[in-house]
Design an enzyme around this catalytic site. Structure first.
Site, short mmCIF file in Angstrom:
data_model
loop_
_atom_site.label_atom_id
_atom_site.label_comp_id
_atom_site.label_asym_id
_atom_site.label_seq_id
_atom_site.Cartn_x
_atom_site.Cartn_y
_atom_site.Cartn_z
N GLU C 161 -3.64 2.84 5.20
CA GLU C 161 -5.08 2.16 4.84
C GLU C 161 -4.66 2.04 3.44
OE1 GLU C 161 -8.63 3.90 6.52
OE2 GLU C 161 -8.54 2.31 7.95
N GLU C 317 -6.26 0.48 14.26
CA GLU C 317 -7.46 1.34 14.61
C GLU C 317 -8.66 0.55 14.76
OE1 GLU C 317 -8.66 3.77 11.10
OE2 GLU C 317 -6.61 4.24 10.84
#
Lengths: 679, 679, 679
Positions: C161, C317
């Site tokens: 991320e 995710e």
């Protein structure tokens, strides 16, 4: 930490007459000395028997480092002694003088994002500052030596409103102190890693040297780190208090010591601190613009009384009328200051004091009302103050009496700190809101209620209420379980018993340590969106609204007494009841609307046989009882605006009206007060 | 501080034709030089007679420290002179070049919480910076020498919008300068301690070395410290201006000097500054999304006119259409730019200028409209600008004429700063809101109004209005009292006359220094809660609403002309009137609703014989008069959207339509303007 | 920058069965090793075929600088390999260990106002930090060497991320890196001065040494500086990625590499990054409290699919149920997690993974749901996860199939960054809002849509939609013009084509580079006030509302298909259509209400012959097609709560129900899913 032995107020001194102490903060340094004679004259007129002096005198008694000038303060003390006014003497350390932060800028506190806070206001010191603590102790030593035997000295007032403006500091000195504190708490770094769950987000520490306070971070700092920092910060303030206390204990072992809490204040765990005081004192500032301000104040009063297990406490500060620090500061309407002062007494206070005696001409609090306003004695405020002074003096035997309660509400600062951390199912949970939601129906029903920490002995209570007791140690959950097993009644609200003392989830299904006593398991949290509500359908067929929170409750022995009537959980339990051992345990899985909370509380109290002080009270009327060597006093307080009539169970006499004939009913005007005694 | 001798505009130069100056900021450095010829050609087409040039040229004329290159600017000046366009020449010091803050990062300002502000925008200098001031003066010396005799030079424009983005700085150099300033103001530290009421909160200073600006503190910093810091900060900016002014006075003693205020801007006391200018100039940015923007603009225009006692002033900046710095920036609808420009002239302006001539292609203000838009000459904006240029040029004799007023509204920057400090009964009080609440009914009734500081000679006025004159020096209250005693009329609103020049309460009952003239005492402030309102019952039986504030007024000679009709103060005075000497004093103890304020203003004006410029004006029509050697001009401005007819007291001719036959009535379309002269 | 050659997933390894990968983040270091055996056993039960491991393992594998301990991680890898679970192996650099920032505090990032961000959360490193990058590369080298040949290794997951919490840093090291980057971009300082329009506000730089990031400034920092800083910051993150990628390419040239985007995230230009990946992966967190969350998710899925031109991508995710980081985090209602997972597959995903496998006991994400909740396997979440795992495994042939689209929506990160800068006509413009306003009617109509950067080849599309394409390079506008000229259809919304790549206005009338193709000129922007709306009158006589924005459109060939029906622009064009070459171009000059946007989109699609995947879809039903070697799959997803019936154009079989008989209609319950194949 063991409670210090308690020294009752006024054991050594008998300067002031017995009874409820009355007075306020006295700051004569704000005025030229020629005003001081008028001060004591008007104090007598107003019935003042005690003042707390010296709170902000440091800069004037030590104008330069190590150069002391107490001569002017000697005259203040002598004046007061001469007028028979007792002094609760402040240690003068609440706000350091300008020279201290100039010589030692490292005492200035820093915010979590590294901004230094400067002088100009007050409390501009880092609680961990060694320099601050040394200078404070040096001053207290001088003070204690000088005034140990002064006839005016009745009590010590250490510091002032600890943690009001600077409850936490993130500076390098605080960081070092935090590391020392953690090292003592955990012994080794692996214990800290375990307690803080640092395996997540690659936070494993190799040494205490790497640890810091939860400063500004790119995202949520570690929650256990935040929780420990709240504990540490509370403790850092307490160490400031204890350092001064140690000096005083040595110099004046027989003078009682207190410090004033700011209401029920999240950064300062009143239960821990009270164990280190001789007398609890508290500052309470009702908001006249808030219709329910007396309920919140009542909660604070009950905490104050419970903090030392029912020992009478001091209302150290309240406003004679308006304050200056809210956005819009209305005055207290006629009669309310009297009513709320009596409310403190009714809930156990043995002192009614104000901030402050004479209204400041300048400075940040010049619009804070005072006993003697800018307008002088020909003012409503001075008249109301003086009348109350006389009134309190007329019933001296109240002092020392105590109350009892069948109900205890559990408040745990550790759980409070943990509950309101970030990264939760809902950040809208607020410990005080939910505590008051449970407290209010008890207050309004006239049911006496103690507020206690979870490790207090519960055996004397019929009912224990645990609102959002999120963090729960195993031994505390065992205590609650045993309480119910032994016949006690327990009411627990949602999101309780979730984490251990390190903010780690109790595994095995929520709320693991309470599952047995509550007879249920919570499978999922369903916090509601902002402004979202759901129906709750009660067993009696009524339907109410709930908001904020809901949960999937899986009964394992408990019975639903209400279920959700709408939303994703429609048909599932919203409130349950579980017979366990000789007692009963209730669980509330949502935030009920106030009327539903009242109905539930009524049910629970009925089951628990926890009844009101006086049956059949009219709406808005509060009733309490204090009893002891001085007799038995029933207090009636009408918080409404309309006149009401209260029926009494037996003929009683109102000590305030001095009517001698007992009556079996009494009329209270709006804001009216009666103090009833047996004839 | 004495006003500098005034040098009228255009005494020395006659480059441009006489009359209202028209033009705008000219920033040719944004464009390649081949565009400059088109610039002057289009300026002529648009009727431009004056530009203000060089505002942001520092980096280009001094690209490296001490290396100057004025050659390109010489060509700009020559081009303009050749086209007959006069130059209001900026001193180029508004925004320092990047090299200056790189070499001297200490010039960068700091916020109250210690955050440095960097280059990238503009005004990134600490006003107290010696380095900044030296470099600025050095540049101005060069400029003044080079262009002293240039034919285009008509005026000097010092700096630009002082205090727009960086009105205050809390850095260490500012702190040192603040200490120097305080030392000069107070002489000794005890005088400062007294003025700042430092005995409270243990703030007593032992030396000036301990004093700091009101930086981030744990709670409200000392209010007198805040007040003095506002004064100091205003003065630090003024010292920047004066340092440049001194250079210019030496080099070009006969060239008038100005600097442009940003509307009525809290950090900069226009009355103090105007005394140091030859001509007042002001930037006004109406908000097209605000229906009442012309009223607020009218107030600014009246301040500009009053700042040098009626002397014509310059509208230095306005937007030709939209701005870029609000959240949502609508353009000025058709006709409004013309209307609002004429409004400035009607209220005393002798120059109508814009920001800026040619719309920027890049940078932070590229969406700020300009006289010449991105879209070029075939745009509504360029057409409206050019038409206005021609129109203004058609009535050159307006220039130099002046207005008179029977009414003065008191505005005191010291009181403004003090009123809006924290820790007050209500933090919702806003000086501009209450000033406009009083100003608006006067504006709408067509009653001419000056805006003056409290130490201005009031003898020429019939009525003085003092809205929230919170801080009031004894000698100013005496001046107001004498004004009424001598037959003047005074209207004072709540929370006036409360503190002295050091923000210390005038003792003896509020508002002590005005009690005699108002015939009353205020016992308690009852600020209202947010959204709370109370009824006001007027003597004529009407009932209106009030909010924000109420007070317990105890009449001591005054008569109630309205009383509270609900709330805690029901039945007590809300508005009073007091005959005193040969005059009358009114007091308003709450914030009246606009219609009630209008009715009260009408009553007061009637009593004071303060009438409108023109009787019987239709709604939304503003009327003003300017008179002088050039003749008498009656301005009619229709701020509404609908056509209206205005009856004139005598036949007049509209100078704009060039109709020669006088008429006794005139029709104005929505946004219409007429400039009437006697035939 | 050239796209790196793409390595398909699973070219080298065949540990897991073919088909859609299923699993999640696996963080075994949070648990004692005795739990690990249960982990792999339950993974098998849940159908897990792939985990991403090691994301936050840095502190545990390198507990002290240079001391590595991979032995525990070897066991993790071996366990997984033994269970046939493939590993997407993280490079472990997402969050540096505490020792790194203690030894090198200069790696800590700083905010624009100079506040340092500390450890305690994650991503506490400056993206430009040489120290961080070196330590990261050193670790990756070790990892790559150790696990290059491990049977569990299927892919590399670099970092995690990027830019989630620390997308930008303003520290001195970032400043130096920014200067280096600018110097490379511009060559000389005059080019930068030109690009940044520094002639305004005296910002001309004499050398790169003077340049800084846009730190806190007194007012709007230079917009081109802000824009370049957004580009630079994106690039600084990408350099972190590329530095690790280079190590991996060397060590394991045949192992595909990815990193996970956080949805469509403003700081990270997914189109630039995707060119440097072998596979795109993305994290998507729907908000269960938002009714339209699946539309926003659909947009992200289409970006993920389009980023590498239709190549299957990974849902790296998603939450099995609730998240922990919004203010109020509701769980996903029954069936929604399955629905939204299938939606990802329907829109091109070849992997369905979650954060995370086992719910954390402590730390900041303990209330983030996991595949295996605190409550264990007897929970709704574990059941739904396991069922989905089985279901996905039942249709392995979907993997590798692709979709096509007739419509492309243009998204340009450069334009996004520029559009949302300050000092604009309206600061209320939001790139994602307007993109979704255009995307939503396409989604709801079942029309397949790619999302592409403006330099993508457009020739294969029938319709191109350009919402608020504010910044537009000349060559991109030429591409759009040629697209229409050649028969394409183009829909452009307001405030497009305004500035060049340096945020300088395209001169010659807005929107200069699109004027020809749109057949119009925009003379003035009329942004609407907050809550202001205007009527829009359509050619068919209907009237709708619009808000936010309006413009003066001057047609130069275009025809109005709707005009403003109220407000200042009443009667002027609101929507236009222009036949150009062989195509048509539409322009929308305001923000239409959703129903008007839908009607317009229908019209435009009809004209462009861009039709739905399946005609006559019921409301709330999404339909997509994937096709390839594995066959042709029609996905039907019912996002509504009610059961619906869908008619099919030909008899098809639902691969999920395993009904063998094809049907020509299918019934979908609320949240129902069907995967139809030809019989």
């Amino acid at each position: 930490m063991q409670p210090a032995p308690s020294i009752p107020i006024d054991t050594r001194r008998h300067l002031r007459p017995p009874g409820i102490a009355f007075g306020g903060d006295y700051n004569p340094e704000q005025w030229p000395e020629e005003v001081w004679a008028e001060d004591v004259a008007l104090m007598k007129e107003a019935g003042v028997s005690m003042v707390t002096a010296g709170i902000f005198s440091w800069a004037k008694v030590e104008p330069r480092p190590g150069e002391y000038d107490f001569t002017w303060f000697d005259r203040v003390m002598d004046n007061l002694a001469g007028a028979g006014v007792a002094v609760c003497l402040a240690t003068m350390t609440a706000s350091p003088p300008p020279w201290l932060s100039r010589l030692h800028p490292e005492i200035l506190p820093e915010t979590a994002d590294g901004r230094r806070m400067w002088l100009g206001g007050r409390q501009h010191y880092c609680p961990s500052s060694a320099v601050y603590r040394e200078h404070a102790a040096r001053l207290v030593e001088r003070l204690a030596t000088r005034y140990a035997d002064h006839p005016a000295l009745e009590m010590w007032h250490i510091g002032n409103e600890y943690g009001c403006h600077t409850p936490m500091c993130w500076c390098d000195e605080s960081a070092a102190d935090f590391r020392r504190w953690l090292s003592e708490r955990y012994g080794g770094i692996e214990a800290l890693n375990d307690a803080w769950s640092t395996a997540f987000w690659s936070q494993g520490y190799d040494s205490f040297d790497e640890v810091l306070p939860p400063r500004l971070a790119p995202t949520f700092p570690n929650p256990a780190q935040q929780l420990d920092f709240a504990r540490f910060s509370d403790d850092a303030l307490l160490q400031c208090y204890l350092a001064e206390n140690e000096v005083l204990r040595r110099s004046t072992p027989d003078v009682p010591v207190t410090t004033n809490f700011i209401g029920v204040h999240k950064p300062v765990d009143a239960f821990r601190w009270a164990a280190q005081e001789d007398v609890v004192s508290v500052d309470v500032y009702q908001d006249p613009h808030d219709e329910d301000t007396h309920v919140a104040a009542g909660f604070i009063f009950d905490v104050a009384r419970s903090a030392r297990a029912g020992q009478p406490w001091m209302l150290m500060e309240q406003a004679p009328s308006a304050v200056n620090w809210r956005d819009r500061n209305g005055p207290k309407p006629p009669g309310r200051m009297r009513l709320w002062s009596w409310q403190a007494v009714a809930q156990g206070a043995d002192a009614v004091l104000y901030f402050q005696w004479r209204q400041s001409r300048g400075g940040a609090e010049k619009y804070h009302s005072a006993m003697l306003p800018h307008g002088g004695t020909d003012t409503r405020t001075f008249r109301e103050v003086s009348e109350l002074g006389r009134e309190l003096a007329s019933v001296p035997r109240i002092a020392g009496t105590r109350s009892t309660a069948d109900v205890a509400l559990v408040l745990d600062w550790n759980s409070w700190w943990a509950l309101e951390l970030d990264s939760h199912p809902s950040t809208a949970l607020n410990q005080m809101d939910i505590a008051l939601a449970h407290y209010r129906p008890l207050f309004e029903a006239g049911i006496a209620c103690d507020v206690v920490p979870p490790d207090r002995d519960l055996s004397g209570y019929r009912l224990v209420v645990a609102p959002n007791l999120y963090l729960l140690k195993e031994r505390d959950s065992e205590r609650l379980t045993e309480f119910v097993r032994g016949g006690g009644h327990l009411l627990v609200s949602f999101f309780s018993g979730i984490v251990d003392n390190c903010d780690r989830v109790h595994l095995g299904g929520y709320p693991a340590p309470l599952s047995e006593v509550l007879g249920l398991r919570v499978e999922e949290f369903w916090p509601l969106a902002e402004n979202e509500t759901v129906d709750v359908r009660h067993v009696d067929g009524t339907v109410s609204r709930a908001d904020l929170w809901s949960e999937t409750v899986v009964p394992e022995g408990a019975q639903a007494v209400a279920e959700f009537g709408s939303g994703h959980l429609a048909g599932q339990p919203a409130v349950t009841r579980h017979s366990f051992g000789d007692g009963t345990a209730w669980y509330v899985a949502t935030r009920l609307a106030p009327e539903a909370m009242r109905a539930l509380t009524d049910d629970v109290c009925r089951t628990a046989s926890a009844g009101p002080v006086l049956p059949g009270l009219p709406q808005h009327v509060q009733a309490t009882v204090r009893e002891g060597d001085g007799g038995r006093f029933v207090f009636l307080l009408n918080h409404g605006r309309e006149e009401v009539e209260v029926r009494l169970p037996q003929p009683l006499t109102d000590a305030l009206t001095r009517e001698t004939a007992p009556a079996d009913r009494i009329t209270l005007p709006g804001a009216g007060v009666a103090v009833l005694t047996e004839p």
